[in-house]
Motif scaffolding. Structure first.
Motif, PDB file in Angstrom:
ATOM      1  N   LEU A 280       0.822  -1.212   0.000  1.00  7.24           N
ATOM      2  CA  LEU A 280       0.000   0.000   0.000  1.00  7.24           C
ATOM      3  C   LEU A 280       0.860   1.268   0.000  1.00  7.24           C
ATOM      4  N   ASN A 281       2.155   1.104   0.260  1.00  4.14           N
ATOM      5  CA  ASN A 281       3.091   2.235   0.233  1.00  4.14           C
ATOM      6  C   ASN A 281       2.618   3.412   1.099  1.00  4.14           C
ATOM      7  N   TRP A 282       2.045   3.056   2.254  1.00  2.00           N
ATOM      8  CA  TRP A 282       1.576   4.050   3.221  1.00  2.00           C
ATOM      9  C   TRP A 282       0.439   4.925   2.681  1.00  2.00           C
ATOM     10  N   GLU A 283      -0.198   4.475   1.609  1.00  2.00           N
ATOM     11  CA  GLU A 283      -1.348   5.212   1.090  1.00  2.00           C
ATOM     12  C   GLU A 283      -2.627   4.638   1.702  1.00  2.00           C
ATOM     13  N   PHE A 284      -2.756   4.831   2.994  1.00  2.00           N
ATOM     14  CA  PHE A 284      -3.922   4.368   3.733  1.00  2.00           C
ATOM     15  C   PHE A 284      -4.036   5.199   5.003  1.00  2.00           C
ATOM     16  N   TYR A 285      -5.185   5.080   5.653  1.00  2.00           N
ATOM     17  CA  TYR A 285      -5.411   5.787   6.907  1.00  2.00           C
ATOM     18  C   TYR A 285      -4.960   4.881   8.045  1.00  2.00           C
ATOM     19  N   ALA A 286      -3.854   5.245   8.664  1.00  2.00           N
ATOM     20  CA  ALA A 286      -3.251   4.383   9.687  1.00  2.00           C
ATOM     21  C   ALA A 286      -4.220   4.083  10.826  1.00  2.00           C
ATOM     22  N   GLU A 287      -4.947   5.087  11.272  1.00  2.00           N
ATOM     23  CA  GLU A 287      -5.876   4.885  12.386  1.00  2.00           C
ATOM     24  C   GLU A 287      -6.977   3.901  12.015  1.00  2.00           C
ATOM     25  N   GLN A 288      -7.484   4.017  10.788  1.00  2.00           N
ATOM     26  CA  GLN A 288      -8.543   3.109  10.337  1.00  2.00           C
ATOM     27  C   GLN A 288      -8.011   1.692  10.161  1.00  2.00           C
ATOM     28  N   ALA A 289      -6.805   1.570   9.601  1.00  2.00           N
ATOM     29  CA  ALA A 289      -6.212   0.251   9.407  1.00  2.00           C
ATOM     30  C   ALA A 289      -6.002  -0.454  10.745  1.00  2.00           C
ATOM     31  N   CYS A 290      -5.512   0.270  11.736  1.00  2.00           N
ATOM     32  CA  CYS A 290      -5.319  -0.307  13.070  1.00  2.00           C
ATOM     33  C   CYS A 290      -6.658  -0.670  13.699  1.00  2.00           C
ATOM     34  N   LYS A 291      -7.675   0.130  13.440  1.00  7.95           N
ATOM     35  CA  LYS A 291      -9.011  -0.187  13.942  1.00  7.95           C
ATOM     36  C   LYS A 291      -9.507  -1.497  13.344  1.00  7.95           C
ATOM     37  N   PHE A 292      -9.310  -1.699  12.050  1.00  9.06           N
ATOM     38  CA  PHE A 292      -9.731  -2.938  11.403  1.00  9.06           C
ATOM     39  C   PHE A 292      -9.003  -4.136  12.027  1.00  9.06           C
ATOM     40  N   LEU A 293      -7.713  -3.979  12.274  1.00  7.65           N
ATOM     41  CA  LEU A 293      -6.950  -5.071  12.869  1.00  7.65           C
ATOM     42  C   LEU A 293      -7.438  -5.370  14.286  1.00  7.65           C
ATOM     43  N   LYS A 294      -7.799  -4.349  15.038  1.00  7.83           N
ATOM     44  CA  LYS A 294      -8.352  -4.562  16.378  1.00  7.83           C
ATOM     45  C   LYS A 294      -9.683  -5.307  16.298  1.00  7.83           C
ATOM     46  N   ILE A 295     -10.485  -4.977  15.303  1.00  5.45           N
ATOM     47  CA  ILE A 295     -11.752  -5.694  15.122  1.00  5.45           C
ATOM     48  C   ILE A 295     -11.477  -7.164  14.824  1.00  5.45           C
ATOM     49  N   GLY A 296     -10.459  -7.431  13.996  1.00  9.99           N
ATOM     50  CA  GLY A 296     -10.072  -8.811  13.721  1.00  9.99           C
ATOM     51  C   GLY A 296      -9.678  -9.548  14.991  1.00  9.99           C
ATOM     52  N   LEU A 297      -8.957  -8.868  15.880  1.00  3.09           N
ATOM     53  CA  LEU A 297      -8.566  -9.484  17.149  1.00  3.09           C
ATOM     54  C   LEU A 297      -9.766  -9.678  18.067  1.00  3.09           C
ATOM     55  N   LEU A 298     -10.695  -8.737  18.066  1.00  2.00           N
ATOM     56  CA  LEU A 298     -11.918  -8.902  18.854  1.00  2.00           C
ATOM     57  C   LEU A 298     -12.699 -10.136  18.397  1.00  2.00           C
ATOM     58  N   CYS A 299     -12.706 -10.376  17.097  1.00  2.00           N
ATOM     59  CA  CYS A 299     -13.463 -11.506  16.528  1.00  2.00           C
ATOM     60  C   CYS A 299     -12.807 -12.852  16.810  1.00  2.00           C
ATOM     61  N   THR A 300     -11.527 -12.850  17.143  1.00  2.00           N
ATOM     62  CA  THR A 300     -10.795 -14.122  17.313  1.00  2.00           C
ATOM     63  C   THR A 300     -10.421 -14.388  18.764  1.00  2.00           C
ATOM     64  N   GLN A 301     -11.037 -13.693  19.697  1.00  2.00           N
ATOM     65  CA  GLN A 301     -10.766 -13.948  21.105  1.00  2.00           C
ATOM     66  C   GLN A 301     -11.115 -15.389  21.477  1.00  2.00           C
ATOM     67  N   GLU A 302     -10.414 -15.907  22.483  1.00  2.00           N
ATOM     68  CA  GLU A 302     -10.578 -17.313  22.828  1.00  2.00           C
ATOM     69  C   GLU A 302     -12.000 -17.640  23.267  1.00  2.00           C
ATOM     70  N   SER A 303     -12.600 -16.791  24.069  1.00  4.88           N
ATOM     71  CA  SER A 303     -13.968 -17.044  24.518  1.00  4.88           C
ATOM     72  C   SER A 303     -14.966 -16.584  23.460  1.00  4.88           C
ATOM     73  N   PRO A 304     -15.802 -17.493  22.944  1.00  4.93           N
ATOM     74  CA  PRO A 304     -16.788 -17.089  21.928  1.00  4.93           C
ATOM     75  C   PRO A 304     -17.706 -15.966  22.402  1.00  4.93           C
ATOM     76  N   LYS A 305     -18.044 -15.954  23.679  1.00  6.49           N
ATOM     77  CA  LYS A 305     -18.968 -14.943  24.195  1.00  6.49           C
ATOM     78  C   LYS A 305     -18.373 -13.533  24.143  1.00  6.49           C
ATOM     79  N   HIS A 306     -17.061 -13.437  24.082  1.00  4.46           N
ATOM     80  CA  HIS A 306     -16.415 -12.121  24.016  1.00  4.46           C
ATOM     81  C   HIS A 306     -16.362 -11.571  22.593  1.00  4.46           C
ATOM     82  N   ARG A 307     -16.639 -12.431  21.605  1.00  3.21           N
ATOM     83  CA  ARG A 307     -16.596 -11.973  20.217  1.00  3.21           C
ATOM     84  C   ARG A 307     -17.867 -11.183  19.895  1.00  3.21           C
ATOM     85  N   PRO A 308     -17.748 -10.112  19.127  1.00  5.25           N
ATOM     86  CA  PRO A 308     -18.937  -9.313  18.782  1.00  5.25           C
ATOM     87  C   PRO A 308     -19.811 -10.037  17.769  1.00  5.25           C
ATOM     88  N   SER A 309     -21.068  -9.615  17.676  1.00  2.80           N
ATOM     89  CA  SER A 309     -21.945 -10.126  16.621  1.00  2.80           C
ATOM     90  C   SER A 309     -21.527  -9.518  15.291  1.00  2.80           C
TER      91      SER A 309
END
Length: 387
Positions: A280-309
């Motif tokens: 991407l050669n830094w042609e992206f919104y860093a804050e948004q990209a990090c937010k997406f990655l955090k959402i990915g981590l929220l979805c893959t938490q060990e406890s299913p009940k902690h994952r968002p709908s």
């Protein structure tokens, strides 16, 4: 809300011309029945030149139907012992629903030993062959395109999980099952492993099916299927899309081989931006990209009940809901079959049957290893909407 029944009736007059197939076609209605000759002509006798993919149950060809429409023609392998069941499941699930982010079923062929599905043709193949496909990729996935794909897949899953009855758990969300049209609009495909979960149940207990690397550990180990298994798989896919790499790559240093482990390590160091695709050669919104990655981590938490709908995921991706990672826990991960077998033995659960397919255009040595076993299903009542 879309509702559809579990049982289907035979309606096609052309299907009645093959009485030996009654057991199969009795589960088909509201779907066009194509003749084998028509599909053979559409693909130039299933020419290798028209082959566009290889699914878990057989090859996929590009073809032109008699009405001029281009189609993706998915041929069930005769060697597939479980194939007919998955063939009927796929028709059952996809024939009655329609959404912008789901593939569209045109019809099928059930003639002698031939089992063929006919879908709308999508020009830009799958994410596995394009975004994750290495140097042969001719498509430029800029940040805007990646956002569109992430949101589209999330909306398609939210539709399956929350807007149809009975709700649908796909069970095999992965890069090779996300197809792209000419505008890079994503379409969820391959519903052969999907499960319908009736109202007023908490979960389905079933033998395990899915793909290693995307498979939610609590489901792989215990066979307890809820929508949270799909949400885990989506989380892995989300991290893949942002990073531009497969979830597993043994060619990398040991601390970087598994994308979820790498993402968590960078998250703890407050350096998630380091996982974003360098192409991407830094042609992206860093804050948004990090937010997406955090959402990915929220979805893959060990406890299913902690994952968002999935509806919450859509809102977080689009900015309608804040991403709260204040109590986020480490992602769960099954790194290989040995890990799965050891845990499985400890928990005294069922045996698994495995089949493997390999995407030769993959940028890593990651194998798309699909777990598929004959389903034994039980239902537990009192549906929990958090699951």
């Amino acid at each position: 809300m879309t509702c559809f029944p579990f049982l289907f009736s035979k309606t096609s007059s052309s299907s009645r011309q093959n009485p030996d197939n009654d057991e199969d076609i009795s589960g088909i209605h509201n779907v066009r029945i194509y003749s084998y000759r028509e599909l053979r002509n559409a693909t130039d006798n299933f020419s290798p030149a028209n082959k566009i993919g290889e699914g878990g149950f057989g090859p996929v060809y590009k073809g032109q139907l008699k009405d001029g429409k281009l189609a993706a023609i998915k041929v069930l392998s005769a060697e597939s012992k479980q194939g007919v069941k998955e063939f009927l499941t796929e028709i059952n699930v996809i024939s009655e629903i329609e959404h912008e982010n789901l593939v569209k079923l045109y019809g099928c062929c059930v003639e002698k030993d031939n089992r063929i599905l006919v879908y709308n043709y999508l020009e830009n193949n799958s994410l596995a062959q394009t975004l994750l496909g290495g140097s042969h990729n001719s498509i430029h996935f800029d940040w805007r395109a990646r956002c569109k794909i992430c949101v589209g897949v999330a909306r398609g899953l939210a539709f399956l999980h929350e807007e149809v009855r009975p709700l649908i758990v796909h069970r095999d969300i992965k890069a090779s099952n996300i197809l792209l049209d000419k505008d890079l609009t994503p379409k969820i495909s391959d519903f052969g492993l999907a499960k319908l979960i009736p109202a007023n149940v908490t979960h389905v207990s079933t033998r395990v099916a899915g793909t290693l690397g995307y498979l939610a550990p609590e489901y792989a180990i215990g066979g307890r299927l809820t929508r949270k298994a799909d949400i885990y798989s989506f989380g892995v896919l989300l991290v893949e899309i942002v990073s531009g790499r497969c979830n597993t790559n043994s060619r990398l240093p040991s601390n970087e081989q598994f994308i979820l482990e790498r993402a968590w390590a960078l998250y703890e160091q407050n350096e998630l931006v380091g996982l974003v695709d360098t192409s991407l050669n830094w042609e992206f919104y860093a804050e948004q990209a990090c937010k997406f990655l955090k959402i990915g981590l929220l979805c893959t938490q060990e406890s299913p009940k902690h994952r968002p709908s999935m509806s919450s995921v859509v809102k977080m991706l689009t900015g309608e809901m804040k991403v709260d990672d204040s109590r986020m826990t480490k992602p769960a991960l099954i790194s290989d079959f040995m890990d799965l077998k050891v845990r499985k033995k400890q928990e005294s659960i069922i045996d698994l049957k495995t089949t493997s397919t390999y995407n030769t255009s993959s940028a890593s040595d990651h194998q798309d290893t699909t777990i598929a076993s004959a389903a034994t299903t039980t239902f537990t009542t009192q549906f929990d909407h958090s699951m």
